[in-house]
Design a protein around this motif. Structure first.
Motif, PDB file in Angstrom:
ATOM      1  N   ARG A 230      42.411   8.355  40.900  1.00  0.00           N
ATOM      2  CA  ARG A 230      42.859   8.309  39.504  1.00  0.00           C
ATOM      3  C   ARG A 230      43.414   6.930  39.162  1.00  0.00           C
ATOM      4  NH1 ARG A 230      47.519  12.286  36.898  1.00  0.00           N
ATOM      5  NH2 ARG A 230      47.531  11.365  34.794  1.00  0.00           N
ATOM      6  N   MET A 231      44.191   6.361  40.070  1.00  0.00           N
ATOM      7  CA  MET A 231      44.765   5.036  39.830  1.00  0.00           C
ATOM      8  C   MET A 231      43.687   3.959  39.838  1.00  0.00           C
ATOM      9  SD  MET A 231      48.485   5.004  41.695  1.00  0.00           S
ATOM     10  CE  MET A 231      47.912   5.499  43.304  1.00  0.00           C
ATOM     11  N   PHE A 232      42.717   4.098  40.738  1.00  0.00           N
ATOM     12  CA  PHE A 232      41.621   3.133  40.778  1.00  0.00           C
ATOM     13  C   PHE A 232      40.879   3.128  39.443  1.00  0.00           C
ATOM     14  CE2 PHE A 232      37.516   1.363  41.569  1.00  0.00           C
ATOM     15  CZ  PHE A 232      37.681   0.449  42.606  1.00  0.00           C
ATOM     16  N   ASP A 233      40.511   4.307  38.976  1.00  0.00           N
ATOM     17  CA  ASP A 233      39.780   4.418  37.712  1.00  0.00           C
ATOM     18  C   ASP A 233      40.619   3.897  36.546  1.00  0.00           C
ATOM     19  OD1 ASP A 233      37.572   5.533  38.979  1.00  0.00           O
ATOM     20  OD2 ASP A 233      38.303   7.586  38.727  1.00  0.00           O
ATOM     21  N   THR A 286      52.521   6.127  46.255  1.00  0.00           N
ATOM     22  CA  THR A 286      51.922   5.874  44.944  1.00  0.00           C
ATOM     23  C   THR A 286      52.143   4.453  44.447  1.00  0.00           C
ATOM     24  OG1 THR A 286      52.244   8.198  44.379  1.00  0.00           O
ATOM     25  CG2 THR A 286      51.767   6.697  42.563  1.00  0.00           C
ATOM     26  N   ASN A 287      53.388   3.977  44.445  1.00  0.00           N
ATOM     27  CA  ASN A 287      53.659   2.648  43.902  1.00  0.00           C
ATOM     28  C   ASN A 287      53.039   1.550  44.760  1.00  0.00           C
ATOM     29  OD1 ASN A 287      55.736   0.098  43.907  1.00  0.00           O
ATOM     30  ND2 ASN A 287      55.463   0.969  41.867  1.00  0.00           N
ATOM     31  N   VAL A 288      53.203   1.665  46.071  1.00  0.00           N
ATOM     32  CA  VAL A 288      52.603   0.674  46.975  1.00  0.00           C
ATOM     33  C   VAL A 288      51.086   0.699  46.830  1.00  0.00           C
ATOM     34  CG1 VAL A 288      52.311  -0.006  49.391  1.00  0.00           C
ATOM     35  CG2 VAL A 288      54.517   0.860  48.601  1.00  0.00           C
ATOM     36  N   ASN A 289      50.524   1.872  46.750  1.00  0.00           N
ATOM     37  CA  ASN A 289      49.089   2.076  46.582  1.00  0.00           C
ATOM     38  C   ASN A 289      48.584   1.320  45.349  1.00  0.00           C
ATOM     39  OD1 ASN A 289      46.482   3.122  46.343  1.00  0.00           O
ATOM     40  ND2 ASN A 289      47.092   5.228  46.751  1.00  0.00           N
ATOM     41  N   ALA A 290      49.243   1.561  44.214  1.00  0.00           N
ATOM     42  CA  ALA A 290      48.829   0.924  42.960  1.00  0.00           C
ATOM     43  C   ALA A 290      49.051  -0.589  43.000  1.00  0.00           C
ATOM     44  CB  ALA A 290      49.591   1.542  41.791  1.00  0.00           C
ATOM     45  N   HIS A 295      46.392  -6.006  43.246  1.00  0.00           N
ATOM     46  CA  HIS A 295      46.195  -7.326  43.860  1.00  0.00           C
ATOM     47  C   HIS A 295      44.714  -7.656  44.070  1.00  0.00           C
ATOM     48  CE1 HIS A 295      49.986  -9.184  44.669  1.00  0.00           C
ATOM     49  NE2 HIS A 295      50.467  -8.188  45.403  1.00  0.00           N
ATOM     50  N   GLN A 296      43.846  -6.654  44.124  1.00  0.00           N
ATOM     51  CA  GLN A 296      42.422  -6.956  44.305  1.00  0.00           C
ATOM     52  C   GLN A 296      41.904  -7.817  43.158  1.00  0.00           C
ATOM     53  OE1 GLN A 296      40.798  -6.278  47.100  1.00  0.00           O
ATOM     54  NE2 GLN A 296      42.586  -5.214  47.925  1.00  0.00           N
ATOM     55  N   ALA A 317      50.867  -7.659  39.875  1.00  0.00           N
ATOM     56  CA  ALA A 317      50.665  -6.447  40.686  1.00  0.00           C
ATOM     57  C   ALA A 317      51.782  -5.442  40.442  1.00  0.00           C
ATOM     58  CB  ALA A 317      50.595  -6.822  42.165  1.00  0.00           C
ATOM     59  N   THR A 318      53.021  -5.935  40.290  1.00  0.00           N
ATOM     60  CA  THR A 318      54.158  -5.046  40.030  1.00  0.00           C
ATOM     61  C   THR A 318      54.026  -4.385  38.667  1.00  0.00           C
ATOM     62  OG1 THR A 318      55.577  -6.439  41.410  1.00  0.00           O
ATOM     63  CG2 THR A 318      56.678  -4.933  39.894  1.00  0.00           C
ATOM     64  N   TYR A 319      53.632  -5.167  37.670  1.00  0.00           N
ATOM     65  CA  TYR A 319      53.512  -4.621  36.311  1.00  0.00           C
ATOM     66  C   TYR A 319      52.371  -3.611  36.215  1.00  0.00           C
ATOM     67  CZ  TYR A 319      53.163  -4.330  31.244  1.00  0.00           C
ATOM     68  OH  TYR A 319      53.120  -3.868  29.947  1.00  0.00           O
ATOM     69  N   TYR A 320      51.232  -3.947  36.780  1.00  0.00           N
ATOM     70  CA  TYR A 320      50.099  -3.013  36.678  1.00  0.00           C
ATOM     71  C   TYR A 320      50.310  -1.757  37.522  1.00  0.00           C
ATOM     72  CZ  TYR A 320      47.216  -5.716  33.538  1.00  0.00           C
ATOM     73  OH  TYR A 320      46.727  -6.339  32.416  1.00  0.00           O
ATOM     74  N   ALA A 321      51.078  -1.880  38.599  1.00  0.00           N
ATOM     75  CA  ALA A 321      51.439  -0.678  39.359  1.00  0.00           C
ATOM     76  C   ALA A 321      52.306   0.241  38.502  1.00  0.00           C
ATOM     77  CB  ALA A 321      52.174  -1.062  40.638  1.00  0.00           C
ATOM     78  N   LEU A 322      53.215  -0.361  37.733  1.00  0.00           N
ATOM     79  CA  LEU A 322      54.051   0.428  36.820  1.00  0.00           C
ATOM     80  C   LEU A 322      53.205   1.106  35.744  1.00  0.00           C
ATOM     81  CD1 LEU A 322      57.366  -1.470  35.959  1.00  0.00           C
ATOM     82  CD2 LEU A 322      57.110   0.851  36.836  1.00  0.00           C
ATOM     83  N   LEU A 323      52.206   0.390  35.233  1.00  0.00           N
ATOM     84  CA  LEU A 323      51.325   0.988  34.225  1.00  0.00           C
ATOM     85  C   LEU A 323      50.548   2.166  34.819  1.00  0.00           C
ATOM     86  CD1 LEU A 323      49.881  -2.189  32.429  1.00  0.00           C
ATOM     87  CD2 LEU A 323      51.594  -0.596  31.547  1.00  0.00           C
ATOM     88  N   ALA A 324      50.149   2.033  36.078  1.00  0.00           N
ATOM     89  CA  ALA A 324      49.439   3.135  36.748  1.00  0.00           C
ATOM     90  C   ALA A 324      50.363   4.332  36.924  1.00  0.00           C
ATOM     91  CB  ALA A 324      48.904   2.664  38.096  1.00  0.00           C
ATOM     92  N   GLU A 325      51.627   4.076  37.287  1.00  0.00           N
ATOM     93  CA  GLU A 325      52.591   5.170  37.427  1.00  0.00           C
ATOM     94  C   GLU A 325      52.894   5.800  36.070  1.00  0.00           C
ATOM     95  OE1 GLU A 325      55.412   4.750  41.132  1.00  0.00           O
ATOM     96  OE2 GLU A 325      55.635   3.001  39.838  1.00  0.00           O
ATOM     97  N   LYS A 326      52.887   5.003  35.031  1.00  0.00           N
ATOM     98  CA  LYS A 326      53.078   5.534  33.675  1.00  0.00           C
ATOM     99  C   LYS A 326      51.975   6.525  33.337  1.00  0.00           C
ATOM    100  CE  LYS A 326      53.313   3.897  28.861  1.00  0.00           C
ATOM    101  NZ  LYS A 326      53.166   2.689  28.006  1.00  0.00           N
ATOM    102  N   GLU A 327      50.751   6.197  33.755  1.00  0.00           N
ATOM    103  CA  GLU A 327      49.608   7.077  33.529  1.00  0.00           C
ATOM    104  C   GLU A 327      49.808   8.419  34.235  1.00  0.00           C
ATOM    105  OE1 GLU A 327      45.535   8.301  32.668  1.00  0.00           O
ATOM    106  OE2 GLU A 327      46.977   6.955  31.723  1.00  0.00           O
ATOM    107  N   ILE A 328      50.443   8.386  35.415  1.00  0.00           N
ATOM    108  CA  ILE A 328      50.620   9.601  36.213  1.00  0.00           C
ATOM    109  C   ILE A 328      51.893  10.359  35.843  1.00  0.00           C
ATOM    110  CG2 ILE A 328      50.972  10.476  38.566  1.00  0.00           C
ATOM    111  CD1 ILE A 328      49.322   7.992  39.500  1.00  0.00           C
ATOM    112  N   TYR A 329      52.996   9.631  35.748  1.00  0.00           N
ATOM    113  CA  TYR A 329      54.309  10.273  35.607  1.00  0.00           C
ATOM    114  C   TYR A 329      54.882  10.239  34.189  1.00  0.00           C
ATOM    115  CZ  TYR A 329      54.146   9.868  40.697  1.00  0.00           C
ATOM    116  OH  TYR A 329      53.771   9.949  42.011  1.00  0.00           O
ATOM    117  N   GLY A 330      54.266   9.496  33.298  1.00  0.00           N
ATOM    118  CA  GLY A 330      54.703   9.512  31.919  1.00  0.00           C
ATOM    119  C   GLY A 330      55.554   8.321  31.506  1.00  0.00           C
TER     120      GLY A 330
END
Length: 687
Positions: A230-233, A286-290, A295-296, A317-330
């Motif tokens: 889900r985070m990759f997509d 989750t956060n480390v994953n995103a 970073h890719q 990488a930190t900001y986009y990981a947060l955006l990915a978590e926003k997608e999951i956790y709100g």
């Protein structure tokens, strides 16, 4: 997400990249886990752009033989730091081949043993360290297409960068051929060798997603890799640029130095994030994953040309990981994390005198302030413009090095935003802009309520209790309720009991955990409610609760120990090591205490990962269960490659040496130690 990062761009290499362009390399290498060596044949293709008389390849403490330039033997110098090829190079294409042998002192780590059938070999080249195991380039601006053929015992899986083109077996060995198509910096070259099980998925765009675990952890696949696809997509869509590599792999490795590392197309991460569903609540990957996935693009596709611009990797990488978590956790979760980092940055800015645009900036600055800078920019220029900027920036500089101005150029094309002021405030100043951050945070309703709660900090509980109770009963985000519990730490129990009861009734794990952490002394009237925390699906909550109940209610100790005697906890055995020490410290508890001591001491030995060993050693030292074996295991910790664990060993030996009896005991075991252990202990004895 390394939390430590070193960029070295030496003058010699900055100069060399203007004269020479290394295009591709094929390394045919063999790994010997017994000798802890790597050796093989290397074949580099490169273009000479301008005439030059010496070409340099970084190579730390290696031996070389059979060097040939375009098929002919060539003179060279081995400085033990560099391989220097001496020749009157003229403009044009060239080929260099040689053989090498290395016994890496760092960067390639050999974990476990054949005796325990748990060998793992992995690399961590972040910054400038790949040259310890493969002749390469410490300059991040020299980008090469890497291809590796790796020979090892056929019992092991081998993971490296790029796509697996071929695998063959012969005489108990296997050859794994990995191939990259696009260039990358040397620090992103990786190997991971061990016994793994692979689970494969595909992204919506068709990219193969390979996720590995050790066979013993096979049942932990879902919680460990939860939401990975889900985070990759999401990130591929949010960034607006197709994932730049042909495949994406993730491998957890034992005793890894950091949380994770974003090697090109293949992330390595720490086994502490290999969790079951209960462990997920406290140690989600989750956060480390995103972060490593982001970073890719930010770091691997485009690479900061020097440490000064490191925020272009870690901030993004930190900001986009947060955006990915926003997608999951709100959205509430997203804003609560921004608030949390803002508090850290405000506190740090009182003493931190180094801004974002500085090679020596702290990890907090590069990561969190860099992310905040991007959040501000995103909000100020708008979502559509921000996405266009990022897309254009990545496409224009793909597979190249970048600096902050390269990013700014793309912003100027779509917006007249005042970048000079933005840079001064967010990238060049050490002060955290509280006024602007608060203004952005207050767009979120939960943060509005959190600010109201924070304003009441210094008021007596009697004046704010009604508001706090109303908030605790509301549907506001759990981070606000945590803040309420934390605010009550200094209040008398009788006055705050009703609020703590409400906190427990939320059934929210972080809020209930805040109650556990806020109470060391538990009244009898609150015991029954507090005991419900033992049932929480959180190993962290259970650990603190078990200890506090055992400590506060001696007459109930046997009951608590019986209830928890089969608990293990995280993969560092936090609950088991606690239970063992509590059982050993309960005189009237009927157990085989000799067996328990043996088990606990065994967990502190070299047969286990550093996190298990440290947990066991902490308990042994705290409860004064110390013999020569424990001391030997503690000394061994000082020789470990993980600096956190080796520091733990040194610090605790220093404490023990203040006790004359312990000093005598440590001096007595010196002859029984190996050379590295003797060196470390003798150094401490002489302090």
């Amino acid at each position: 997400m390394k939390y430590l990062f070193f960029f070295i761009s030496t003058f010699s290499f900055a100069q060399q990249t203007q004269f020479v362009d290394f295009k591709s390399v094929l390394g045919k290498i063999a790994i010997n886990p017994i000798e802890k060596t790597v050796s093989g044949d290397v074949d580099y293709d490169f273009d000479v752009l301008k005439s030059i008389d010496t070409i340099k390849i970084d190579a730390q403490n290696m031996e070389f033989s059979d060097l040939k330039l375009n098929g002919k033997s060539i003179n060279y110098i081995n400085t033990q730091k560099q391989l220097q090829i001496i020749f009157s190079f003229k403009k044009g294409k060239n080929n260099l081949t040689f053989q090498y042998l290395a016994k890496p002192k760092q960067t390639m780590y050999f974990i476990g043993s054949e005796a325990n059938d748990n060998i793992q070999i992995w690399t961590q080249g972040q910054g400038r360290y790949t040259s310890h195991w493969f002749p390469s380039f410490d300059d991040v601006n020299e980008k090469v297409v890497f291809n590796l053929n790796i020979v090892c015992n056929k019992e092991y899986q081998v993971v490296s960068n790029g796509a697996l083109k071929f695998k063959s077996e012969l005489d108990g060995l296997s050859v794994w051929q990995y191939q990259m198509q696009k260039p990358m910096s040397s620090y992103l070259l990786m190997l991971a060798i061990g016994k793994f099980k692979k689970n494969s998925q595909k992204s919506n765009s068709g990219i193969p997603l390979e996720m590995y675990l050790e066979p013993k952890d096979a049942t932990k696949f879902e919680p460990t890799y939860r939401d990975s696809k889900r985070m990759f997509d999401f990130l591929e869509k949010e960034i607006g640029v197709k994932y730049p590599w042909r495949i994406y792999k993730q491998v957890p490795v034992r005793d890894f130095l950091y949380a994770g590392m974003e090697n090109t197309s293949a992330t390595l991460f720490n086994t502490r994030f290999v969790v079951d569903s209960t462990g997920f609540e406290d140690r989600s990957y989750t956060n480390v994953n995103a972060h490593e996935l982001a970073h890719q693009w930010f770091g691997n596709l485009v690479t900061a040309e020097s440490g000064k611009h490191h925020w272009l990797q870690e901030g993004f990488a930190t900001y986009y990981a947060l955006l990915a978590e926003k997608e999951i956790y709100g959205e509430d979760y997203f804003y609560s994390k921004l608030y949390e980092s803002a508090q850290q940055l405000k506190f740090a800015s009182r003493t931190d005198t180094i801004p974002v645009l500085n090679t020596k900036a702290s990890s907090l600055t590069f990561y969190q302030k860099g992310a905040w800078a991007l959040f501000v920019l995103h909000e100020e220029i708008g979502d559509k413009a921000f996405k266009k900027v990022v897309k254009n920036y990545l496409k224009k500089h793909a597979f190249q090095s970048v600096n902050t101005q390269d990013f700014f150029v793309e912003i100027k094309k779509v917006s007249d935003y005042d970048l000079d002021n933005f840079s001064k405030v967010w990238l060049e100043s050490t002060v955290f802009n509280t006024q602007q951050s608060n203004s952005l945070l207050l767009k979120n309703k939960s943060i509005q309520i959190l600010f109201e709660v924070e304003k009441l900090k210094k008021k007596p509980l009697s004046e704010k209790k009604e508001f706090l109770e109303k908030t605790m009963k509301s549907e506001v985000h759990f981070s606000v309720k945590e803040a309420i519990v934390n605010q009550l730490k200094e209040d008398r129990f009788r006055e705050k009991e009703s609020l703590l009861t409400l906190a427990l009734e939320t059934k929210n794990i972080p809020v209930r955990q805040a109650v556990v952490a806020s109470l060391n002394e538990i009244s009898e009237s609150f015991r029954t409610q507090y005991e419900t925390l033992l049932e929480d699906k959180s190993y962290q909550t259970q650990e603190i609760t078990l200890y506090n109940l055992w400590n506060n209610f001696p007459e109930q100790r046997i009951q608590y120990l019986d209830k928890s005697k089969t608990w293990m906890g995280f993969n560092d055995y936090n609950l088991r090591t606690l239970w063992l020490t509590l059982a050993l410290s309960t005189p009237n508890y009927t157990v085989d205490k000799v067996a328990l001591v043996k088990e606990l001491i065994n967990y502190s030995s070299i047969n286990y990962e550093a996190n298990i060993r440290q947990n066991a050693l902490e308990k042994l030292l705290a409860f004064k269960i110390i013999n020569d074996v424990v001391l030997g295991n503690l000394v061994n910790a000082t020789t470990h490659h993980m600096w956190q664990f080796s520091k733990f060993g040194r610090d605790n030996i220093r404490k023990l040496l203040k006790n004359p009896e312990m000093r005598v005991s440590l001096e007595r075991i010196v002859p029984d130690l190996n050379q590295a252990e003797q060196f470390q202990l003798n150094r401490l004895l002489k302090e």
